[in-house]
Design an enzyme around this catalytic site. Sequence first.
Site, PDB file in Angstrom:
ATOM      1  CG  HIS A  56      -1.843  -1.150   1.352  1.00 49.18           C
ATOM      2  ND1 HIS A  56      -1.427  -2.409   1.712  1.00 49.18           N
ATOM      3  CD2 HIS A  56      -3.180  -1.253   1.145  1.00 49.18           C
ATOM      4  CE1 HIS A  56      -2.479  -3.233   1.749  1.00 49.18           C
ATOM      5  NE2 HIS A  56      -3.534  -2.555   1.405  1.00 49.18           N
ATOM      6  CD  GLU A  66      -7.196  -4.016  -0.389  1.00 50.82           C
ATOM      7  OE1 GLU A  66      -6.235  -3.287  -0.144  1.00 50.82           O
ATOM      8  OE2 GLU A  66      -7.909  -4.512   0.521  1.00 50.82           O
TER       9      GLU A  66
HETATM   10  C1  DHB Z   1      -7.728   0.204   5.378  1.00 48.41           C
HETATM   11  C2  DHB Z   1      -6.574  -0.096   4.644  1.00 48.41           C
HETATM   12  C3  DHB Z   1      -6.522  -1.237   3.875  1.00 48.41           C
HETATM   13  O1  DHB Z   1      -5.412  -1.594   3.195  1.00 48.41           O
HETATM   14  C4  DHB Z   1      -7.603  -2.081   3.798  1.00 48.41           C
HETATM   15  O2  DHB Z   1      -7.501  -3.129   2.965  1.00 48.41           O
HETATM   16  C5  DHB Z   1      -8.740  -1.790   4.524  1.00 48.41           C
HETATM   17  C6  DHB Z   1      -8.805  -0.655   5.311  1.00 48.41           C
HETATM   18  C7  DHB Z   1      -7.771   1.429   6.228  1.00 48.41           C
HETATM   19  O3  DHB Z   1      -6.814   2.206   6.216  1.00 48.41           O
HETATM   20  O4  DHB Z   1      -8.775   1.616   6.926  1.00 48.41           O
HETATM   21 FE    FE Z   2      -5.629  -3.040   1.701  1.00 51.70          FE
END
Ligand code: DHB
Ligand code: FE
Length: 284
Positions: free
Chosen positions: A59, A245
Site C-alpha cells: 500500500h 482488493e
Molecule cells: C484500510 C486499509 C486497507 O489496506 C484495507 O484493505 C482496509 C482498510 C484502512 O486504512 O482503513
Molecule cells: Fe488493503
Amino acid sequence: MARIIGGLGTSHIPTIAMALDRGLRNTPEWQPFFDGYLPGQQWVRENKPDVAVVVFNDHGNSMFLDRMPTFAVGTAQEYRPVDEGWGPRSIPAFKGDAEFGWHLVDTLVNNSFDPTIIQEIEVDHGLQVPMELFWGRPPAGPEAAWPVRVVPIFVNVIQYPIPLPARCFAFGKVLRQAIESYPGDERFVILGTGGLSHQLQGARTGFVNPAADAAFLRDIAADPEKLAGWSREQYVETFGSEGAELIMWLVMRGALNECVAVIHQHYVVPTSMTGAGMIVLENR
Ligand code: DHB
Ligand code: FE
C-alpha cells in the site's frame, strides 16, 4: 510431492495491528472481530502448514506509483515488517522460502505469466495482519519466529490498470501446478487477502456493502468461476475502489480444488471503515 491443504481468505486492515499493539483485543469494539478468528487459528494449529503463500498488495509502503508490478513473487530468505509510520512493531521477521519462490517464478514463466522477481523487500499490513490473525503473535524473545515459511505474491490493486479477475484466477491455477510439481512433502496453505467492501477515497468514502460481502463469501467457496467472470468495474462498483482488493482472493481460490469444504467463516461490519470477513477452506 508437495500439496495444498487449504486456503484462507481475510481482510488485512492496518487498524487490526494497531488494536493488537495497543492491547485492545478484548474491548467490546474489537472482541467480536478477533473471536471470529479463533476457529481459523485452531485449523492452522491442527493442520500445521509448512509454507504460507500470501497473496496481498503493498500500500505505498515498499512500492510506489513510479514502479508498480502487476504480479510479483518474493524469492527472498527473509521479509522484515515495514514501519508504516506508527513505529516498529514487536513481531519477528518472516522467514521466506527462496527455493520455492524460484520454482514458482519458473513455473509461472513456463505458463506465460511473467512476474517481477523480488529478492529484497519489507512487507506491510497486507501480509503482517493476516499472518497474525491466523497464526497469532509468536512469543517474544531472541528466538521469536513464525512457525511457517512465507512466500509473498504481490498483486497491483493500487494503480490503474489492475489485472482482470479472470487473470488472478488463472494465476492461482499455475500456483497450484507449481506446488504440485515441487519435490518434497511440504504442506502449503494459500492466503488471499484484502477487502471486503470498502472505499477510502472520493465521493463514496466510507462505502460498505454487507449484502454483497455475504454473497462473495458464499460464492468464493461454491462458485468462484462466477466471481472470476466479473469485470473490474463490477468489483469497484459492488465493493468500493479499495474493495476491489478482493480479486486477490481469486488467486487463492484458483489454487484450490473445484470442491472445497467451508470449515469456518466470519464477518463483522464495520471494522475501521471496512466490511471485515474471513473464510477457511479445505481442499476436498
Ligand atoms: C484500510 C486499509 C486497507 O489496506 C484495507 O484493505 C482496509 C482498510 C484502512 O486504512 O482503513
Ligand atoms: Fe488493503
